[in-house]
Design a protein around this motif. Structure first.
Motif, PDB file in Angstrom:
ATOM      1  N   ILE A  14       1.005  -1.082  -0.194  1.00 33.73           N
ATOM      2  CA  ILE A  14      -0.323  -0.051   0.174  1.00 33.73           C
ATOM      3  C   ILE A  14       0.751   0.982  -0.397  1.00 33.73           C
ATOM      4  CG2 ILE A  14      -1.416   1.062   1.468  1.00 33.73           C
ATOM      5  CD1 ILE A  14      -2.441  -1.702   2.484  1.00 33.73           C
ATOM      6  N   GLY A  15       0.465   2.121  -0.843  1.00 35.89           N
ATOM      7  CA  GLY A  15       0.833   3.660  -0.930  1.00 35.89           C
ATOM      8  C   GLY A  15       2.413   2.923  -1.451  1.00 35.89           C
ATOM      9  N   GLU A 112     -13.851  -1.914   2.877  1.00 37.16           N
ATOM     10  CA  GLU A 112     -12.468  -2.592   3.283  1.00 37.16           C
ATOM     11  C   GLU A 112     -12.086  -4.276   2.694  1.00 37.16           C
ATOM     12  OE1 GLU A 112      -8.636  -3.305   4.540  1.00 37.16           O
ATOM     13  OE2 GLU A 112      -9.430  -1.626   5.133  1.00 37.16           O
ATOM     14  N   SER A 115     -12.097  -2.419  -0.888  1.00 37.64           N
ATOM     15  CA  SER A 115     -10.440  -2.277  -0.967  1.00 37.64           C
ATOM     16  C   SER A 115      -9.706  -2.794  -1.523  1.00 37.64           C
ATOM     17  CB  SER A 115      -9.974  -1.209  -0.285  1.00 37.64           C
ATOM     18  OG  SER A 115     -10.646  -0.012   0.537  1.00 37.64           O
ATOM     19  N   GLU A 116      -9.571  -4.274  -0.570  1.00 43.30           N
ATOM     20  CA  GLU A 116      -8.999  -5.493  -0.919  1.00 43.30           C
ATOM     21  C   GLU A 116      -8.576  -5.785  -2.161  1.00 43.30           C
ATOM     22  OE1 GLU A 116      -5.516  -7.604  -0.674  1.00 43.30           O
ATOM     23  OE2 GLU A 116      -6.162  -6.527   0.921  1.00 43.30           O
ATOM     24  N   ARG A 119      -7.222  -3.170  -4.741  1.00 43.87           N
ATOM     25  CA  ARG A 119      -6.180  -3.620  -4.261  1.00 43.87           C
ATOM     26  C   ARG A 119      -5.944  -1.629  -4.011  1.00 43.87           C
ATOM     27  NH1 ARG A 119      -4.631  -7.812  -1.687  1.00 43.87           N
ATOM     28  NH2 ARG A 119      -2.352  -8.607  -2.384  1.00 43.87           N
ATOM     29  N   ASP A 121      -5.390   2.019  -2.516  1.00 44.85           N
ATOM     30  CA  ASP A 121      -4.461   2.968  -1.657  1.00 44.85           C
ATOM     31  C   ASP A 121      -4.609   3.416  -0.081  1.00 44.85           C
ATOM     32  OD1 ASP A 121      -1.686   1.982  -2.916  1.00 44.85           O
ATOM     33  OD2 ASP A 121      -3.039   3.320  -4.088  1.00 44.85           O
ATOM     34  N   LEU A 122      -5.998   3.755  -0.670  1.00 41.46           N
ATOM     35  CA  LEU A 122      -6.498   4.589   0.096  1.00 41.46           C
ATOM     36  C   LEU A 122      -8.253   4.223  -0.002  1.00 41.46           C
ATOM     37  CD1 LEU A 122      -6.332   7.251   1.849  1.00 41.46           C
ATOM     38  CD2 LEU A 122      -6.721   8.537  -0.254  1.00 41.46           C
ATOM     39  N   ARG A 148      -5.774  -0.070   5.125  1.00 36.59           N
ATOM     40  CA  ARG A 148      -5.483   0.742   4.495  1.00 36.59           C
ATOM     41  C   ARG A 148      -5.455   2.755   5.273  1.00 36.59           C
ATOM     42  NH1 ARG A 148      -7.297  -2.793   1.790  1.00 36.59           N
ATOM     43  NH2 ARG A 148      -6.397  -2.742   0.366  1.00 36.59           N
TER      44      ARG A 148
END
Length: 154
Positions: A14-15, A112, A115-116, A119, A121-122, A148
């Motif tokens: 992440i990031g 979440e 987001s997974e 992939r 980042d935020l 994240r």
């Protein structure tokens, strides 16, 4: 460290090199549209994918009977269509890649999970409509439990 000739699968970090994906929680509230606008600007500047997510909470009383499920699901589908129309009208002129996802389950967990899946980042969410400085359950849960970074937009 891998032995010579041995390859390891790529690891998601992440990031690592800026943002590649941003997930935004959408519920139709003004705060969720503020969050989407803020995240849209960030996605444009970072050239990241914007993923707008409506999570249909399925734990309410309406889901206790088959008739209730049908009515609640129909109402959620109607809201999703309205949100999509609104999003399209706002993002039509913005040069970014974006998706709209309808997910079912607990809102914080759903954001979440999406987001997974993407992939991201935020995660970006709007501040709760409650007064008194309370974040609300979804932003508060995400701030404490998300893997994240989370941005809460007023």
């Amino acid at each position: 460290m891998a032995e010579e000739g041995e390859s390891r699968p790529p690891v998601f970090e992440i990031g690592k090199d800026g943002l590649s994906g941003i997930v935004v929680g959408m519920d139709g509230s003004p705060a969720s549209f503020h969050a989407a606008a803020w995240a849209g600007g960030l996605a444009r500047r970072e050239r990241a994918r914007l993923v707008l997510v409506y999570v249909e909470a399925v734990g309410g009383v309406a889901y206790w009977s088959p008739m209730g499920v049908a009515v609640a699901s129909e109402a959620a589908e109607s809201l999703v269509e309205e949100l999509k129309k609104e999003v399209v009208s706002h993002l039509r002129w913005v040069d970014i890649d974006w998706d709209f996802v309808h997910h079912r389950g607990d809102p914080a967990v759903g954001l979440e999970q999406v987001s997974e899946q993407y992939r991201a980042d935020l995660i970006v969410v709007g501040r709760s409509r409650r007064r008194g400085g309370l974040l609300g359950t979804v932003p508060a849960t995400l701030v404490v439990e998300a893997v994240r970074p989370v941005v809460v937009v007023p």
